[in-house]
Design a protein around this motif. Structure first.
Motif, PDB file in Angstrom:
ATOM      1  N   HIS A  58      -5.324   0.070 -10.588  1.00  0.00           N
ATOM      2  CA  HIS A  58      -4.017  -0.645  -9.765  1.00  0.00           C
ATOM      3  C   HIS A  58      -4.968  -0.362  -8.149  1.00  0.00           C
ATOM      4  N   GLU A  59      -5.639   0.993  -7.373  1.00  0.00           N
ATOM      5  CA  GLU A  59      -6.362   0.918  -6.166  1.00  0.00           C
ATOM      6  C   GLU A  59      -6.851   0.273  -5.871  1.00  0.00           C
TER       7      GLU A  59
ATOM      8  N   TYR B 112       2.821  -1.700 -17.886  1.00  0.00           N
ATOM      9  CA  TYR B 112       2.264  -1.643 -17.396  1.00  0.00           C
ATOM     10  C   TYR B 112       0.403  -1.971 -16.516  1.00  0.00           C
TER      11      TYR B 112
ATOM     12  N   SER C 102       2.192   5.877  -7.635  1.00  0.00           N
ATOM     13  CA  SER C 102       0.176   6.593  -7.989  1.00  0.00           C
ATOM     14  C   SER C 102       0.245   8.380  -7.766  1.00  0.00           C
TER      15      SER C 102
ATOM     16  N   ARG D 106       0.508   9.971 -11.274  1.00  0.00           N
ATOM     17  CA  ARG D 106      -0.710  10.561 -11.774  1.00  0.00           C
ATOM     18  C   ARG D 106      -0.307  12.541 -11.412  1.00  0.00           C
TER      19      ARG D 106
ATOM     20  N   THR E  77      -3.712   4.244 -12.634  1.00  0.00           N
ATOM     21  CA  THR E  77      -3.639   4.426 -11.165  1.00  0.00           C
ATOM     22  C   THR E  77      -5.145   4.398 -10.415  1.00  0.00           C
ATOM     23  N   LYS E  78      -6.119   4.346 -10.975  1.00  0.00           N
ATOM     24  CA  LYS E  78      -7.259   4.270  -9.992  1.00  0.00           C
ATOM     25  C   LYS E  78      -7.767   2.721 -10.367  1.00  0.00           C
TER      26      LYS E  78
ATOM     27  N   GLY F  14       4.685  -0.402 -13.117  1.00  0.00           N
ATOM     28  CA  GLY F  14       4.501   1.602 -12.836  1.00  0.00           C
ATOM     29  C   GLY F  14       5.976   2.440 -12.696  1.00  0.00           C
TER      30      GLY F  14
ATOM     31  N   GLU G 272      -4.353   8.454 -14.863  1.00  0.00           N
ATOM     32  CA  GLU G 272      -5.259   7.984 -14.278  1.00  0.00           C
ATOM     33  C   GLU G 272      -6.057   7.271 -14.089  1.00  0.00           C
TER      34      GLU G 272
ATOM     35  N   TYR H 201       2.503   1.191  -3.559  1.00  0.00           N
ATOM     36  CA  TYR H 201       1.281   2.395  -4.779  1.00  0.00           C
ATOM     37  C   TYR H 201       1.199   3.748  -4.236  1.00  0.00           C
ATOM     38  N   GLY H 202       0.989   3.762  -3.013  1.00  0.00           N
ATOM     39  CA  GLY H 202       1.017   5.311  -3.230  1.00  0.00           C
ATOM     40  C   GLY H 202       2.097   6.665  -3.546  1.00  0.00           C
TER      41      GLY H 202
ATOM     42  N   ARG I  40       1.089  -1.767   0.143  1.00  0.00           N
ATOM     43  CA  ARG I  40       0.788   0.384   0.190  1.00  0.00           C
ATOM     44  C   ARG I  40       1.185   1.417  -0.411  1.00  0.00           C
TER      45      ARG I  40
END
Length: 340
Positions: A265-266, A320, A162, A166, A262-263, A230, A259, A158-159, A155
């Motif tokens: 992925h989340e 990716y 991201s 972005r 990344t969304k 990524g 965008e 990823y943060g 997590r």
């Protein structure tokens, strides 16, 4: 500054080793404390393996030390020669991690032999006591939880990724801040590789958990791979995008794709944690991706040499996206097996 579990456990293990040394009336608690420091490991499996290696290596080291004292005496040169021999033996037996503590045992036993065999045996028992205290603390006090720690670091990575993706095309972040965030991402990914190794080493207690563990390992590996792709995309943007002729007119479309991914992925990570509704449709529409590919291909074909840098960026972007779709399928398969 925060105190990690391993730091705390090291302190507790040292304190316990000193306490036990007092109970057994050891002449000095230092050797037991040093043994405890060497034995603390980041996982229970590694701690157990370390104890096994240390016991074998220290027993051999103590025997060699006692025998060497009888033949060579306990002069500085003989102690040094025995240390060299013990190091080579540990390397031969592939127990390199036990070298440090074994050398402590060798020096302690050879130095104490002038006081008699009982005294030398006492030094060896100090080492065993310190190792036992460390293993006891590692298992009972804040036992390592590599799976939870792995998910937390996923997590975190990823943060960081991201944020960088972005804002990569818009180039809104200050260069110094961008560099710091990129360095943090690199550091987190390195820690993830180490954490995965610990997670991979953990052994299932019950045989029926082996298949589930294998699936979790496969999923964890794919999670890291998606993050790495990524990061590769981020590198491609930095290396090629801003040097590509006509990049400005494509900035909005590339930004939209980033965008969207990344969304995606989340949402995959949320699904893997059981936080997403089963009815949620999270995969990006292939129609928009196909249109993007078609338009970019047409644009590049007009001037292949001039626009090839955009192809490098697009290739990294599609890779990716591909790895994210693989990750999504793995999550779905694991969830379906849980339901059955």
């Amino acid at each position: 500054m925060t105190i990690g579990a391993r730091v705390l456990k090291t302190g507790v293990a040292v304190a316990l080793a000193i306490f036990v040394s007092g109970l057994f009336h050891f002449p000095s608690p230092i050797i037991a404390a040093v043994a405890a420091i060497f034995t603390i490991q980041p996982s229970i499996y590694r701690s157990w393996k370390q104890v096994l290696d240390q016991v074998q290596s220290n027993v051999l080291g103590a025997i060699i030390a006692l025998a060497s004292v009888q033949v060579l005496g306990s002069t500085p040169i003989s102690v040094g020669l025995v240390c060299i021999a013990v190091i080579l033996l540990n390397i031969k037996l592939k127990m390199e991690s036990a070298i440090g503590l074994t050398l402590v045992t060798v020096v302690a036993v050879m130095e104490a032999n002038s006081e008699g065999w009982d005294y030398a045996l006492g030094r060896f028992l100090m080492v065993m006591a310190g190792m036992g205290c460390a293993f006891f603390v590692n298992v009972l006090l804040f036992p390592p939880r590599p799976k939870k720690q792995f998910i937390d670091q996923i997590r975190e990575a990823y943060g960081q990724l991201s944020l960088l993706l972005r804002t990569a095309i818009s180039n809104e972040i200050k260069e110094q801040v961008h560099k710091e965030e990129k360095d943090r991402l690199n550091g987190t990914l390195r820690k993830l590789d180490e954490r995965y190794s610990l997670f991979e080493e953990e052994r299932s207690v019950r045989p029926e958990n082996k298949h589930e563990r294998a699936r979790q390992l496969l999923l964890s590996k794919q999670m890291i791979k998606a993050l790495r792709k990524g990061e590769d995309l981020l590198d491609a943007i930095e290396e090629h995008y801003f040097s590509a002729p006509g990049a400005e007119e494509w900035s909005l479309r590339f930004d939209e794709r980033l965008e969207e991914l990344t969304k995606y992925h989340e949402q995959i990570l949320l699904k893997s944690e059981g936080k997403l509704k089963n009815s949620a449709q999270i995969e990006p529409e292939e129609g928009r991706e196909g249109l993007f590919v078609s338009e970019l291909t047409h644009y590049v074909s007009a001037n292949p040499d001039g626009h090839k840098r955009l192809i490098f960026v697009a290739t990294a972007l599609f890779e990716y996206a591909y790895q994210l779709r693989r990750l999504d399928k793995l999550v779905n398969q694991i969830e379906e097996r849980k339901e059955h």
